[in-house]
Design a protein around this motif. Structure first.
Motif, short mmCIF file in Angstrom:
data_model
loop_
_atom_site.label_atom_id
_atom_site.label_comp_id
_atom_site.label_asym_id
_atom_site.label_seq_id
_atom_site.Cartn_x
_atom_site.Cartn_y
_atom_site.Cartn_z
N LEU A 1 0.83 -1.21 0.00
CA LEU A 1 0.00 0.00 0.00
C LEU A 1 0.86 1.25 0.00
O LEU A 1 0.64 2.18 -0.80
N VAL A 2 1.85 1.29 0.86
CA VAL A 2 2.71 2.48 0.98
C VAL A 2 3.57 2.65 -0.26
O VAL A 2 3.86 3.78 -0.67
N SER A 3 3.98 1.54 -0.89
CA SER A 3 4.77 1.67 -2.12
C SER A 3 3.93 2.22 -3.26
O SER A 3 4.43 2.97 -4.12
N ARG A 4 2.64 1.87 -3.29
CA ARG A 4 1.74 2.37 -4.33
C ARG A 4 1.28 3.80 -4.04
O ARG A 4 1.05 4.59 -4.95
N PHE A 5 1.11 4.10 -2.75
CA PHE A 5 0.65 5.42 -2.34
C PHE A 5 1.60 5.98 -1.28
O PHE A 5 1.29 5.98 -0.09
N PRO A 6 2.79 6.43 -1.70
CA PRO A 6 3.78 6.91 -0.73
C PRO A 6 3.29 8.07 0.13
O PRO A 6 3.79 8.29 1.23
N GLU A 7 2.27 8.78 -0.36
CA GLU A 7 1.72 9.89 0.42
C GLU A 7 0.98 9.41 1.66
O GLU A 7 0.61 10.21 2.54
N LEU A 8 0.74 8.08 1.76
CA LEU A 8 0.08 7.51 2.93
C LEU A 8 1.07 6.99 3.97
O LEU A 8 0.67 6.42 4.99
N LYS A 9 2.35 7.20 3.75
CA LYS A 9 3.39 6.70 4.64
C LYS A 9 3.15 7.15 6.09
O LYS A 9 3.38 6.39 7.03
N TYR A 10 2.68 8.37 6.28
CA TYR A 10 2.49 8.90 7.63
C TYR A 10 1.39 8.18 8.39
O TYR A 10 1.31 8.28 9.63
N LEU A 11 0.55 7.40 7.68
CA LEU A 11 -0.52 6.64 8.33
C LEU A 11 -0.11 5.20 8.65
O LEU A 11 -0.91 4.44 9.20
N GLU A 12 1.10 4.84 8.32
CA GLU A 12 1.54 3.45 8.47
C GLU A 12 1.35 2.94 9.90
O GLU A 12 0.80 1.86 10.13
N SER A 13 1.77 3.71 10.88
CA SER A 13 1.64 3.31 12.28
C SER A 13 0.18 3.18 12.69
O SER A 13 -0.20 2.22 13.39
N SER A 14 -0.66 4.11 12.24
CA SER A 14 -2.09 4.07 12.59
C SER A 14 -2.79 2.88 11.95
O SER A 14 -3.68 2.27 12.55
N ILE A 15 -2.41 2.54 10.72
CA ILE A 15 -2.99 1.38 10.05
C ILE A 15 -2.61 0.10 10.78
O ILE A 15 -3.43 -0.80 10.97
N CYS B 1 -11.66 5.54 12.91
CA CYS B 1 -12.39 6.46 12.05
C CYS B 1 -11.60 6.80 10.80
O CYS B 1 -10.44 7.25 10.89
N PHE B 2 -12.20 6.59 9.64
CA PHE B 2 -11.66 7.00 8.35
C PHE B 2 -12.20 8.39 8.04
O PHE B 2 -13.42 8.58 7.98
N THR B 3 -11.32 9.36 7.83
CA THR B 3 -11.76 10.72 7.54
C THR B 3 -10.89 11.34 6.44
O THR B 3 -9.97 10.71 5.92
N GLY B 4 -11.19 12.62 6.16
CA GLY B 4 -10.31 13.42 5.32
C GLY B 4 -9.17 13.99 6.15
O GLY B 4 -9.01 13.66 7.33
N GLU B 5 -8.41 14.89 5.55
CA GLU B 5 -7.16 15.35 6.14
C GLU B 5 -7.31 16.00 7.52
O GLU B 5 -6.52 15.76 8.43
N VAL C 1 -8.53 5.46 16.97
CA VAL C 1 -7.55 5.36 15.89
C VAL C 1 -8.06 6.21 14.72
O VAL C 1 -9.14 5.96 14.20
N LEU C 2 -7.29 7.21 14.34
CA LEU C 2 -7.68 8.11 13.26
C LEU C 2 -6.90 7.80 11.99
O LEU C 2 -5.67 7.77 11.99
N LEU C 3 -7.63 7.58 10.89
CA LEU C 3 -7.03 7.36 9.58
C LEU C 3 -7.46 8.52 8.69
O LEU C 3 -8.42 8.43 7.93
N ASN C 4 -6.77 9.63 8.82
CA ASN C 4 -7.11 10.85 8.09
C ASN C 4 -6.23 10.98 6.85
O ASN C 4 -5.07 11.31 6.94
N VAL C 5 -6.82 10.70 5.71
CA VAL C 5 -6.08 10.65 4.46
C VAL C 5 -5.79 12.06 3.93
O VAL C 5 -6.49 13.02 4.29
N PRO C 6 -4.79 12.21 3.07
CA PRO C 6 -4.36 13.53 2.60
C PRO C 6 -5.23 14.09 1.47
O PRO C 6 -4.76 14.31 0.34
N ALA C 7 -6.50 14.31 1.75
CA ALA C 7 -7.42 14.89 0.77
C ALA C 7 -8.57 15.53 1.52
O ALA C 7 -8.84 15.19 2.68
#
Length: 216
Positions: free
Chosen positions: A13-27, A167-171, A182-188
């Motif tokens: 996942l992180v290799s395909r979407f490197p912008e999600l690297k900061y969520l690795e620990s939360s995932i 919780c899955f949310t926006g940025e 646990v917050l999964l706030n994606v970069p959008a």
């Protein structure tokens, strides 16, 4: 946990979407929380609105049956299905797959319409969390803004019941970040772009969980 987790799908996942690297620990935390719940006999409750309601159904669908594996039944379950003198046991033992308990709170049409009409539309998910939830369970809530009222009420109810919430949310995370565990706030920030990030994250989660519980 009974064994170590395979983080291969998270690495992918992180290799395909490197912008999600900061969520690795939360995932990782989200996966561990769900697995721990299942090991304690808990279940997963999932809710969201609109496209996130569809995502709720999607998550549940990946857990109730095989996702990336066939999930063959163990010998004990097979013997239980075959123990009666009926021909159906062989069919069930051959075709059923191992499942993990998960419920979409968006799927109960009769309840939803009755409760929205008779009580309060904002509380439809909270009511189900109260009725179905227990301490060992996990709530996954999806809200692109982080501010959906019915989601916030559900998160608060889960907290009151001592359930763990993801919780899955926006940025920004919205108000949900103040309540969930646990917050999964994606970069959008635009709804459809937020949802485009949510899908590969929950696919990775489902894959990690399946890998933990089911052998090939």
């Amino acid at each position: 946990m009974k064994k170590s987790l395979n983080w291969g799908m998270l690495d992918e996942l992180v290799s395909r979407f490197p912008e999600l690297k900061y969520l690795e620990s939360s995932i990782k935390t989200a996966a561990e929380v769900i697995i721990e719940s299942y090991e304690k006999g808990g279940k997963l409750l999932v809710c969201g609105n609109g496209g996130s309601a569809a995502d709720s159904e999607h998550i549940v669908g990946e857990l109730l049956k095989g996702f990336m594996k066939k999930r063959l039944l163990n010998v004990e379950t097979i013997n239980k299905l075959k123990k009666f003198d009926f021909p159906w046991g062989n069919i069930l033992a051959e075709k059923l797959q191992g499942g993990l308990p998960a419920i979409s709170l968006t799927a109960h049409t009769a309840f939803l319409t009755a409760f929205m009409n008779d009580v309060d539309p904002d509380l439809v998910f909270a009511q189900q969390v109260l009725a179905l939830g227990k301490k060992e369970d996990v709530l996954i809530a999806l809200t692109t803004s982080g501010n959906s009222k019915n989601i916030l009420y559900a998160l608060y109810t889960a907290k009151a019941l001592e359930m763990t919430s993801i919780c899955f949310t926006g940025e920004s995370g919205g108000k949900a970040k103040e309540i969930c565990d646990v917050l999964l706030n994606v970069p959008a920030n635009v709804t459809h772009k937020v949802q485009e990030y949510h899908l590969p994250i929950y696919h990775a989660l489902c894959g990690i969980i399946e890998e933990y519980f089911f052998e090939e």
